[in-house]
Design a protein around this motif. Structure first.
Motif, PDB file in Angstrom:
ATOM      1  N   THR A  52      -5.213  -9.198   1.472  1.00 53.30           N
ATOM      2  CA  THR A  52      -4.896  -7.955   2.187  1.00 53.30           C
ATOM      3  C   THR A  52      -4.942  -6.787   1.216  1.00 53.30           C
ATOM      4  OG1 THR A  52      -3.445  -9.134   3.735  1.00 53.30           O
ATOM      5  CG2 THR A  52      -3.156  -6.748   3.553  1.00 53.30           C
ATOM      6  N   ARG A  53      -5.621  -5.741   1.612  1.00 50.80           N
ATOM      7  CA  ARG A  53      -5.746  -4.546   0.772  1.00 50.80           C
ATOM      8  C   ARG A  53      -4.952  -3.396   1.391  1.00 50.80           C
ATOM      9  NH1 ARG A  53     -10.648  -7.293   0.645  1.00 50.80           N
ATOM     10  NH2 ARG A  53     -11.539  -7.610  -1.448  1.00 50.80           N
ATOM     11  N   TYR A  54      -4.420  -2.529   0.536  1.00 53.23           N
ATOM     12  CA  TYR A  54      -3.537  -1.451   0.973  1.00 53.23           C
ATOM     13  C   TYR A  54      -4.138  -0.087   0.649  1.00 53.23           C
ATOM     14  CZ  TYR A  54      -0.069  -5.065   1.736  1.00 53.23           C
ATOM     15  OH  TYR A  54       0.593  -6.179   2.212  1.00 53.23           O
ATOM     16  N   ILE A  55      -4.097   0.800   1.646  1.00 54.85           N
ATOM     17  CA  ILE A  55      -4.569   2.173   1.493  1.00 54.85           C
ATOM     18  C   ILE A  55      -3.382   3.086   1.786  1.00 54.85           C
ATOM     19  CG2 ILE A  55      -6.210   3.918   2.270  1.00 54.85           C
ATOM     20  CD1 ILE A  55      -7.909   1.554   3.383  1.00 54.85           C
ATOM     21  N   PHE A  56      -2.965   3.859   0.786  1.00 54.00           N
ATOM     22  CA  PHE A  56      -1.854   4.780   0.966  1.00 54.00           C
ATOM     23  C   PHE A  56      -2.396   6.191   1.168  1.00 54.00           C
ATOM     24  CE2 PHE A  56      -0.003   1.240  -1.421  1.00 54.00           C
ATOM     25  CZ  PHE A  56       1.072   0.931  -0.586  1.00 54.00           C
ATOM     26  N   ASP A 107       0.003 -10.937   7.023  1.00 50.84           N
ATOM     27  CA  ASP A 107      -0.896 -12.094   6.922  1.00 50.84           C
ATOM     28  C   ASP A 107      -2.048 -11.949   7.913  1.00 50.84           C
ATOM     29  OD1 ASP A 107       0.817 -13.122   5.049  1.00 50.84           O
ATOM     30  OD2 ASP A 107       1.816 -14.504   6.432  1.00 50.84           O
ATOM     31  N   GLY A 108      -3.249 -12.190   7.440  1.00 51.09           N
ATOM     32  CA  GLY A 108      -4.423 -12.134   8.301  1.00 51.09           C
ATOM     33  C   GLY A 108      -4.978 -10.745   8.513  1.00 51.09           C
ATOM     34  N   VAL A 109      -4.350  -9.732   7.917  1.00 55.66           N
ATOM     35  CA  VAL A 109      -4.821  -8.348   8.046  1.00 55.66           C
ATOM     36  C   VAL A 109      -5.684  -8.012   6.835  1.00 55.66           C
ATOM     37  CG1 VAL A 109      -4.132  -5.933   8.211  1.00 55.66           C
ATOM     38  CG2 VAL A 109      -2.773  -7.697   9.350  1.00 55.66           C
ATOM     39  N   ASP A 110      -6.840  -7.420   7.079  1.00 52.88           N
ATOM     40  CA  ASP A 110      -7.738  -7.059   5.976  1.00 52.88           C
ATOM     41  C   ASP A 110      -7.284  -5.794   5.259  1.00 52.88           C
ATOM     42  OD1 ASP A 110      -9.669  -9.188   6.445  1.00 52.88           O
ATOM     43  OD2 ASP A 110     -10.214  -8.091   8.258  1.00 52.88           O
ATOM     44  N   PHE A 111      -6.915  -4.770   6.043  1.00 49.03           N
ATOM     45  CA  PHE A 111      -6.505  -3.496   5.456  1.00 49.03           C
ATOM     46  C   PHE A 111      -5.218  -3.013   6.123  1.00 49.03           C
ATOM     47  CE2 PHE A 111     -11.090  -3.528   4.714  1.00 49.03           C
ATOM     48  CZ  PHE A 111     -11.166  -3.142   3.378  1.00 49.03           C
ATOM     49  N   VAL A 112      -4.231  -2.666   5.304  1.00 46.24           N
ATOM     50  CA  VAL A 112      -3.014  -2.028   5.788  1.00 46.24           C
ATOM     51  C   VAL A 112      -3.043  -0.580   5.325  1.00 46.24           C
ATOM     52  CG1 VAL A 112      -0.497  -2.003   5.755  1.00 46.24           C
ATOM     53  CG2 VAL A 112      -1.719  -4.184   5.671  1.00 46.24           C
ATOM     54  N   LEU A 113      -3.029   0.336   6.290  1.00 43.82           N
ATOM     55  CA  LEU A 113      -3.052   1.765   5.984  1.00 43.82           C
ATOM     56  C   LEU A 113      -1.632   2.297   6.133  1.00 43.82           C
ATOM     57  CD1 LEU A 113      -5.917   0.947   7.428  1.00 43.82           C
ATOM     58  CD2 LEU A 113      -6.327   3.394   7.297  1.00 43.82           C
TER      59      LEU A 113
END
Length: 542
Positions: free
Chosen positions: A2-6, A131-137
């Motif tokens: 999972t990758r995070y974009i702030f 879990d299972g999420v590609d990108f969390v913004l």
């Protein structure tokens, strides 16, 4: 992984971080990725539920009953992914949880501090359940430099060190103001904003620059140099005619490509933006126009009705027409005849609200719509005012009123004290806390077979989101139905009214819930589609 974009903001507030986050989420979705969007709000309120619309704008309600920031409405409308109470948190909620734990002794006598206890709580919120999420913004409310936002910026700074390398990037949304006397866009405010971010340990990977005109190449080069980002990472975010043009505009400027490049993703699928292009084409090439009067009490701040205005736009999309909104402060009708204000409109909508101010004006708008056969849509408070109007004008109950406005001999609308939520009994008391105590979230309703509203839904069983403390008194049902007002929808146990309509009216429907919260540009809510269709028919008569 999972990758995070702030997503952070600088220079001024109200630049559209929520919209930018939603549009970026939609672009990543269009490439086949699974996304989740969250909002961190630095204010001390536990949630926006007790805040005035003039303070905060609309309160968006989720299926699980959370009262949240209006940006979650953008997230849902652009991605179609239902938000939940786990997608919005405030400083107030974090501190409430921490103090509760401290009082229980959960910290084993430790001194409670902003670092690490508050920042750890923020990090836990951001990182859990993905879990299972590609990108969390993750959007951080407010503007860099705000003192109340410092724990949030510190938390997202730490997250980059906690996660594996390449799992986190920062996008900074700023303003490039145009100075007419100089005849140029100014980059200095953005430079200072980025310097403020870097001083607390955050180096933005992408600059999303709001402007009302094209950003010259020299200004892009200067921003890249002084803000320490690649020149391709300086993304122009120019004003557009419709918010539904934003995903296409951002893609054309390379935002999604630059985000993926920042993560080192070179072989991403190409985005399928066909449905966004279709929506844009429909909006910009309407086959006609209808005018809808919104008779409310917060008309001075359009953000108070954000989901409502978007749902009306969706109804226009479904019918291929442009929806022009005529905002009318309901108090005007308490002194003036409504007719000159309403004779030209093709539909009248009275939205939700609280308190007595403007209520009598809304009732007069209901009378006009009922007597003149103008399509009428009453939502929550708008349904309650329609019932009071019917009680007074048709059933002869001259003192009909709501106990929300004080003691009354004829409490046609009264305070809810108990109701069923699933298998549990919810109870409330007069004079109790206001925060989080309304009937909130998704509830089932049963519709009368053959009614107009059941035909609109193509179903007799629905689920809609609620946010109200007062309810129509069912002991008046028989007298009202004798005069033509039909209670077509109730709670499954038949105790709570959910919808009313007049069978002899072209389109007159009131609902106790908030259907606007579930409308999407690609899936317009059926009630709004039908209401605008009725307005189109009315436009042929006016």
């Amino acid at each position: 992984m999972t990758r995070y974009i702030f997503i952070t903001g600088g220079v001024v507030s109200s630049l559209g971080k929520g919209l930018a986050s939603a549009a970026l989420g939609a672009l990543l979705q269009a490439r086949g990725y699974k996304v989740r969007l969250r909002k961190l709000d630095p204010y001390l309120n536990v949630d926006p539920g007790t805040m005035s619309p003039y303070e905060h704008g609309e309160v968006f309600v989720t299926d699980d009953g959370a009262e949240t920031d209006l940006d979650l409405g953008h997230y849902e409308r652009f991605t179609g992914r239902p938000a939940s109470k786990d997608d919005n948190i405030t400083t107030g909620r974090i501190y409430l949880d921490i103090i509760t734990k401290e009082r229980r002794g959960d910290y084993l006598g430790a001194t409670i501090q902003v670092i690490p206890h508050v920042t750890n709580a923020i990090k836990d919120f951001v990182l859990k359940g993905n879990d299972g999420v590609d990108f969390v913004l993750v959007e951080i409310g407010g503007t860099v430099g705000d003192i109340e936002g410092l724990p949030f910026f510190e938390a997202i700074r730490q997250i980059k060190s906690d996660l594996p390398r390449g799992a986190c990037i920062y996008t900074h949304l700023t303003l490039l103001p145009f100075i007419p006397s100089a005849g140029e866009l100014k980059t200095k405010p953005t430079q200072h904003s980025v310097a403020e971010l870097r001083s607390i340990g955050i180096q933005p990977d992408i600059l999303l620059c709001r402007s009302d005109r094209e950003i010259p190449k020299e200004e892009r080069r200067k921003l890249a140099l002084f803000c320490n980002v690649r020149e391709t990472a300086v993304i122009e975010a120019r004003d557009v005619a419709s918010i539904y043009d934003v995903p296409i505009a951002y893609h054309e400027q390379g935002l999604d490509t630059e985000v993926l490049a920042a993560f080192g993703i070179e072989d991403a699928p190409k985005p399928d933006l066909s449905r966004w292009r279709k929506i844009s084409q429909t909006i910009h090439n309407p086959e006609g126009e209808v005018t809808i009067a919104i008779v409310g009490k917060y008309t001075g701040l359009k953000d108070a009705y954000k989901s409502l205005t978007e749902a009306l736009t969706h109804g226009g999309i479904a019918n291929g027409v442009k929806v022009k909104l005529d905002w009318i402060e309901s108090e005007i009708f308490e002194q003036d005849d409504p007719a000159p204000h309403l004779e030209h409109v093709h539909g009248i909508l009275v939205p939700g609200g609280f308190g007595q101010r403007g209520a009598e004006g809304k009732i007069k708008a209901v009378t006009f719509a009922r007597e003149r056969k103008v399509p009428y849509f009453g939502i929550c408070f708008g349904m309650q005012m329609a019932v009071i109007e019917g009680a007074r004008s048709l059933a002869g109950i001259k003192n009909a009123n709501s106990t929300e406005f004080g003691a009354t001999k004829e409490p046609v609308v009264g305070l809810m004290t108990e109701w069923m939520k699933g298998n549990e009994l919810e109870q409330r008391a007069q004079g109790g806390d206001l925060g989080g105590t309304m009937r909130l979230g998704a509830y089932q309703a049963t519709l009368k077979s053959g009614s107009k509203i059941a035909d609109i839904y193509h179903s007799t069983s629905i689920s809609e989101r609620h946010r109200h403390r007062y309810e129509v008194n069912m002991s008046y049902r028989e007298r009202l139905e004798d005069k033509g007002m039909v209670f077509c929808g109730t709670s499954p146990d038949g105790l709570l009214p959910e919808t009313i309509e007049y069978a002899d009216h072209p389109w007159f429907i009131g609902v106790q819930y908030h259907p606007e919260l579930k409308s999407r540009p690609f899936e317009p809510h059926p009630l709004f589609s039908s209401f605008i269709a009725a307005a189109v028919e009315q436009s042929r008569l006016v």
